[in-house]
Scaffold this active site. Structure first.
Site, PDB file in Angstrom:
ATOM      1  N   GLY A 154     -28.996  -5.270 -16.372  1.00 31.52           N
ATOM      2  CA  GLY A 154     -28.186  -6.462 -16.134  1.00 31.52           C
ATOM      3  C   GLY A 154     -26.707  -6.160 -16.124  1.00 31.52           C
ATOM      4  N   HIS A 211     -25.494  -1.813  -8.404  1.00 31.86           N
ATOM      5  CA  HIS A 211     -26.866  -2.324  -8.471  1.00 31.86           C
ATOM      6  C   HIS A 211     -27.228  -3.045  -7.174  1.00 31.86           C
ATOM      7  CE1 HIS A 211     -25.630  -2.526 -12.872  1.00 31.86           C
ATOM      8  NE2 HIS A 211     -26.712  -1.773 -12.938  1.00 31.86           N
ATOM      9  N   GLN A 243     -33.275   2.979 -25.869  1.00 34.76           N
ATOM     10  CA  GLN A 243     -32.404   4.039 -25.363  1.00 34.76           C
ATOM     11  C   GLN A 243     -31.001   3.996 -25.970  1.00 34.76           C
ATOM     12  OE1 GLN A 243     -32.984   2.339 -21.271  1.00 34.76           O
ATOM     13  NE2 GLN A 243     -30.902   3.023 -20.930  1.00 34.76           N
ATOM     14  N   GLY A 294     -29.672   4.989  -9.180  1.00 38.11           N
ATOM     15  CA  GLY A 294     -28.369   5.438  -8.689  1.00 38.11           C
ATOM     16  C   GLY A 294     -28.037   6.849  -9.134  1.00 38.11           C
ATOM     17  N   ASP A 330     -26.024   7.915 -12.532  1.00 40.55           N
ATOM     18  CA  ASP A 330     -26.762   8.453 -13.691  1.00 40.55           C
ATOM     19  C   ASP A 330     -27.609   9.618 -13.181  1.00 40.55           C
ATOM     20  OD1 ASP A 330     -25.981   6.490 -15.797  1.00 40.55           O
ATOM     21  OD2 ASP A 330     -26.853   5.104 -14.359  1.00 40.55           O
ATOM     22  N   GLN A 341     -30.394  11.032 -15.380  1.00 37.50           N
ATOM     23  CA  GLN A 341     -31.492  10.050 -15.474  1.00 37.50           C
ATOM     24  C   GLN A 341     -32.373  10.128 -14.227  1.00 37.50           C
ATOM     25  OE1 GLN A 341     -31.301   5.823 -17.017  1.00 37.50           O
ATOM     26  NE2 GLN A 341     -30.994   5.407 -14.840  1.00 37.50           N
ATOM     27  N   SER A 349     -19.525   0.803 -13.182  1.00 32.74           N
ATOM     28  CA  SER A 349     -20.388   0.905 -14.358  1.00 32.74           C
ATOM     29  C   SER A 349     -20.286  -0.400 -15.137  1.00 32.74           C
ATOM     30  CB  SER A 349     -19.914   2.059 -15.254  1.00 32.74           C
ATOM     31  OG  SER A 349     -20.440   1.912 -16.557  1.00 32.74           O
TER      32      SER A 349
HETATM   33  O1  PAF Z   1     -29.956   2.906 -15.697  1.00 33.02           O
HETATM   34  C1  PAF Z   1     -30.268   1.934 -16.402  1.00 33.02           C
HETATM   35  O2  PAF Z   1     -29.685   0.840 -16.299  1.00 33.02           O
HETATM   36  C2  PAF Z   1     -31.362   2.077 -17.454  1.00 33.02           C
HETATM   37  O3  PAF Z   1     -31.338   3.339 -18.024  1.00 33.02           O
HETATM   38  C3  PAF Z   1     -32.748   1.745 -16.914  1.00 33.02           C
HETATM   39  C4  PAF Z   1     -33.184   2.719 -15.851  1.00 33.02           C
HETATM   40  C5  PAF Z   1     -32.769   0.331 -16.358  1.00 33.02           C
HETATM   41  C6  PAF Z   1     -33.780   1.814 -18.061  1.00 33.02           C
HETATM   42  O4  PAF Z   1     -33.476   0.924 -19.073  1.00 33.02           O
END
Ligand code: PAF
Length: 274
Positions: A27, A33, A57, A144, A147, A150, A182
């Site tokens: 969010g 996004h 996390q 994206g 990150d 990730q 961000s």
């Molecule tokens: O990148 C993010 O916003 C978060 O790490 C994700 C992938 C939604 C997992 O909570």
């Protein structure tokens, strides 16, 4: 666009359609996004976005409690970008009892860079993304490149578990002055927002140095760390790695320069492919 909060409700809504294109988020949405949602839309599939601030996390000292929750605004933005369904569970829906099963990514990828400074972070990310994948059952999921680590961790999870989902990267979206968008940029004061550009500038300097001389990576990383410190930042790392697995480059593999640094109370990350 519908906003659903329950897993059963979401499954009912998706039951008769094709596997959707999925954009997981926490969010407080920004153009980065929304670009992923538009990219998802271009696949010709129904588009689902999730909005869930995932406690797993965040370390205890991190910003879980103050992370902005802006559901009404996020829903409007998602609708405008062409999202069909927003899944916005609360914590009791996602974690009705403490989550005891975890997805732990390999240390070689997940305990370096971000993982070295945020222990357990990628376990939290993988666990929630695996769970979201089971709930949404997407055919495609978009992450994206902002990150970068990730993205690599999720790609590895999908490969190792043979999950039937295609992971699609999205380019980093930047403000006109170059700052990577961000959700945490909102924490910056006006003066910090101006200073924040230094992170990208240092990454650019590292990228230029490495393009000129691939053996100069270590010196360029150190120079960037020094320059950030001299400007009042607390850098965690500036590192040149190969793009494929974020390990040290040995040959002439494609590279990426990654950085994380704290400016005041805000920790920013960015990267540039070289
Ligand atoms: O990148 C993010 O916003 C978060 O790490 C994700 C992938 C939604 C997992 O909570």
């Amino acid at each position: 666009m519908h906003v659903v909060h329950g897993i059963a409700e979401l499954r009912r809504a998706l039951a008769d359609g094709p596997r959707p294109a999925f954009v997981p988020t926490m969010g407080n949405l920004h153009e980065g996004h929304l670009a992923l949602v538009r990219q998802a839309r271009s696949r010709g599939l129904p588009v689902v976005a999730s909005i869930f601030v995932n406690r797993l996390q965040f370390a205890p000292h991190e910003d879980f409690d103050r992370y902005p929750r802006t559901l009404a605004r996020d829903a409007d933005l998602l609708a405008g970008a062409g999202c069909d369904l927003a899944f916005a569970p609360d914590e009791r829906e996602m974690y009705p009892q403490p989550q005891t099963y975890e997805v732990r990514p390999p240390a070689a990828l997940a305990d370096i860079l971000e993982g070295a400074f945020r222990p357990g972070f990628f376990t939290g990310v993988c666990t929630v993304v695996m769970k979201l994948f089971q709930i949404v059952q997407p055919g495609v999921a978009l992450f994206g490149k902002k990150d970068y680590q990730q993205l690599r961790v999720i790609e590895g999870m999908v490969r190792d578990f043979a999950l039937p989902v295609e992971i699609v990267p999205g380019e980093t979206v930047r403000a006109d002055d170059g700052l990577a968008l961000s959700s945490r940029n909102g924490y910056l004061s006006a003066a910090e927002r101006t200073e924040a550009l230094a992170l990208r500038r240092q990454l650019q300097a590292v990228a230029d140095a490495v393009r000129a001389d691939r053996n100069g990576a270590a010196a360029a990383e150190q120079a960037a760390m020094q320059a950030l410190r001299a400007r009042g930042w607390q850098p965690d790392y500036v590192a040149v790695r190969r793009r494929s697995d974020l390990l040290a480059a040995e040959g002439d593999e494609p590279l990426v320069a990654l950085a994380a640094a704290r400016l005041g109370n805000t920790r920013l990350i960015d990267n540039l492919e070289i």
